[in-house]
Design a protein around this motif. Structure first.
Motif, short mmCIF file in Angstrom:
data_model
loop_
_atom_site.label_atom_id
_atom_site.label_comp_id
_atom_site.label_asym_id
_atom_site.label_seq_id
_atom_site.Cartn_x
_atom_site.Cartn_y
_atom_site.Cartn_z
N ILE A 61 0.86 -1.18 0.00
CA ILE A 61 0.00 0.00 0.00
C ILE A 61 0.89 1.23 0.00
O ILE A 61 1.88 1.29 0.73
N ALA A 62 0.54 2.22 -0.83
CA ALA A 62 1.31 3.46 -0.89
C ALA A 62 0.36 4.61 -1.15
O ALA A 62 -0.67 4.44 -1.81
N ALA A 63 0.67 5.79 -0.63
CA ALA A 63 -0.14 6.99 -0.86
C ALA A 63 0.75 8.21 -0.78
O ALA A 63 1.76 8.22 -0.07
N GLN A 64 0.36 9.23 -1.52
CA GLN A 64 1.04 10.52 -1.46
C GLN A 64 0.02 11.60 -1.80
O GLN A 64 -0.92 11.36 -2.54
N GLU A 65 0.23 12.79 -1.22
CA GLU A 65 -0.67 13.91 -1.48
C GLU A 65 0.06 15.20 -1.19
O GLU A 65 0.90 15.26 -0.30
N SER A 66 -0.28 16.24 -1.94
CA SER A 66 0.23 17.57 -1.67
C SER A 66 -0.88 18.56 -2.01
O SER A 66 -1.77 18.26 -2.81
N GLY A 67 -0.85 19.72 -1.36
CA GLY A 67 -1.88 20.69 -1.64
C GLY A 67 -1.85 21.87 -0.71
O GLY A 67 -0.86 22.10 0.00
N LEU A 68 -2.93 22.61 -0.73
CA LEU A 68 -3.13 23.76 0.13
C LEU A 68 -4.37 23.47 0.94
O LEU A 68 -5.47 23.37 0.39
N GLY A 69 -4.21 23.31 2.23
CA GLY A 69 -5.29 22.89 3.12
C GLY A 69 -6.59 23.65 2.93
O GLY A 69 -6.62 24.87 2.98
N GLY A 70 -7.66 22.93 2.68
CA GLY A 70 -8.98 23.50 2.52
C GLY A 70 -9.28 24.05 1.14
O GLY A 70 -10.40 24.48 0.88
N TYR A 71 -8.30 24.03 0.21
CA TYR A 71 -8.51 24.60 -1.11
C TYR A 71 -8.30 23.60 -2.24
O TYR A 71 -9.14 23.50 -3.14
N GLN A 72 -7.20 22.89 -2.22
CA GLN A 72 -6.94 21.93 -3.29
C GLN A 72 -5.94 20.89 -2.83
O GLN A 72 -5.16 21.11 -1.92
N ALA A 73 -6.01 19.73 -3.50
CA ALA A 73 -5.08 18.64 -3.21
C ALA A 73 -4.86 17.83 -4.48
O ALA A 73 -5.77 17.67 -5.29
N ASN A 74 -3.66 17.33 -4.64
CA ASN A 74 -3.30 16.41 -5.73
C ASN A 74 -2.64 15.22 -5.07
O ASN A 74 -1.80 15.38 -4.19
N GLY A 75 -2.99 14.03 -5.51
CA GLY A 75 -2.36 12.88 -4.91
C GLY A 75 -2.72 11.59 -5.60
O GLY A 75 -3.28 11.57 -6.69
N GLY A 76 -2.42 10.52 -4.92
CA GLY A 76 -2.73 9.20 -5.44
C GLY A 76 -2.45 8.14 -4.40
O GLY A 76 -1.81 8.40 -3.38
N TYR A 77 -2.97 6.96 -4.68
CA TYR A 77 -2.71 5.83 -3.81
C TYR A 77 -2.70 4.56 -4.64
O TYR A 77 -3.24 4.52 -5.75
N SER A 78 -2.09 3.53 -4.10
CA SER A 78 -2.04 2.24 -4.79
C SER A 78 -2.06 1.13 -3.75
O SER A 78 -1.64 1.31 -2.62
N TYR A 79 -2.55 -0.02 -4.20
CA TYR A 79 -2.59 -1.21 -3.36
C TYR A 79 -2.78 -2.42 -4.26
O TYR A 79 -3.06 -2.28 -5.46
N TYR A 80 -2.63 -3.59 -3.70
CA TYR A 80 -2.84 -4.82 -4.45
C TYR A 80 -4.20 -5.39 -4.10
O TYR A 80 -4.55 -5.53 -2.92
N SER A 81 -4.99 -5.72 -5.12
CA SER A 81 -6.32 -6.31 -4.90
C SER A 81 -6.15 -7.74 -4.38
O SER A 81 -5.05 -8.31 -4.45
N PRO A 82 -7.22 -8.35 -3.87
CA PRO A 82 -7.12 -9.74 -3.41
C PRO A 82 -6.68 -10.71 -4.52
O PRO A 82 -6.13 -11.76 -4.25
N GLU A 83 -6.91 -10.31 -5.79
CA GLU A 83 -6.49 -11.15 -6.91
C GLU A 83 -5.03 -10.92 -7.28
O GLU A 83 -4.52 -11.53 -8.21
N GLY A 84 -4.35 -9.99 -6.59
CA GLY A 84 -2.95 -9.71 -6.85
C GLY A 84 -2.71 -8.63 -7.89
O GLY A 84 -1.58 -8.39 -8.28
N GLU A 85 -3.76 -7.96 -8.33
CA GLU A 85 -3.64 -6.91 -9.34
C GLU A 85 -3.33 -5.57 -8.67
O GLU A 85 -3.95 -5.21 -7.67
N LEU A 86 -2.38 -4.83 -9.24
CA LEU A 86 -2.02 -3.51 -8.71
C LEU A 86 -3.11 -2.51 -9.09
O LEU A 86 -3.44 -2.35 -10.26
N VAL A 87 -3.67 -1.84 -8.11
CA VAL A 87 -4.69 -0.82 -8.30
C VAL A 87 -4.03 0.53 -8.03
O VAL A 87 -3.47 0.74 -6.96
N GLN A 88 -4.09 1.43 -9.01
CA GLN A 88 -3.50 2.76 -8.86
C GLN A 88 -4.56 3.81 -9.16
O GLN A 88 -5.21 3.76 -10.20
N ILE A 89 -4.72 4.76 -8.26
CA ILE A 89 -5.68 5.85 -8.40
C ILE A 89 -4.93 7.17 -8.23
O ILE A 89 -4.19 7.35 -7.26
#
Length: 138
Positions: free
Chosen positions: A52-80
């Motif tokens: 599992i991994a996540a990252q985010e940056s932004g200006l509190g209360g106004y905007q954010a950019n980020g993403g996260y990833s994890y492996y599904s139970p089937e072993g597939e990498l999910v990236q958002i």
């Protein structure tokens, strides 16, 4: 005979425990970082031992950019990846559901409506309003 039953039950108990073992239960953080500025800008990231991994940056209360990833139970990498701002939360990723395409007939009718605005008749004055009242009063 009792020994065989005892050994068999111990073997079954171990097999049952192994089948129910959750590998995520022992996960731990392998990388972590955060920075918060006095003006409200921030960024953070983390990774765990189970992928599992996540990252985010932004200006509190106004905007954010980020993403996260994890492996599904089937072993597939999910990236958002996502943006969150005045337009709301806008995620993007291969596994997110998408709406079906708009049928051609509907697109054609929407284009017709767009290019042929509805005619609105101007309001008609009957002449029986205040003019007649003035003539009676005055």
């Amino acid at each position: 005979m009792f020994r065989y039953i005892l050994v068999a039950s111990a073997f079954l108990a171990c097999a049952y425990a192994a089948a129910n073992y959750n590998q995520d239960a022992g996960a731990y953080i392998t990388k972590s970082g955060a920075d918060i500025q006095p003006d409200g800008h921030y960024n953070y990231n983390y990774e765990t031992s189970n992928g599992i991994a996540a990252q985010e940056s932004g200006l509190g209360g106004y905007q954010a950019n980020g993403g996260y990833s994890y492996y599904s139970p089937e072993g597939e990498l999910v990236q958002i990846q996502y943006v969150a701002d005045e337009n709301g939360f806008q995620p993007q990723g291969a596994l997110l559901p998408t709406p079906p395409p708009i049928p051609a007939a509907i697109l054609k009718s929407l284009e017709y409506i767009r290019t042929h605005p509805q005619y609105v008749e101007p309001a008609q004055h009957s002449g029986h309003g205040f003019g007649r009242l003035r003539s009676l009063v005055g």
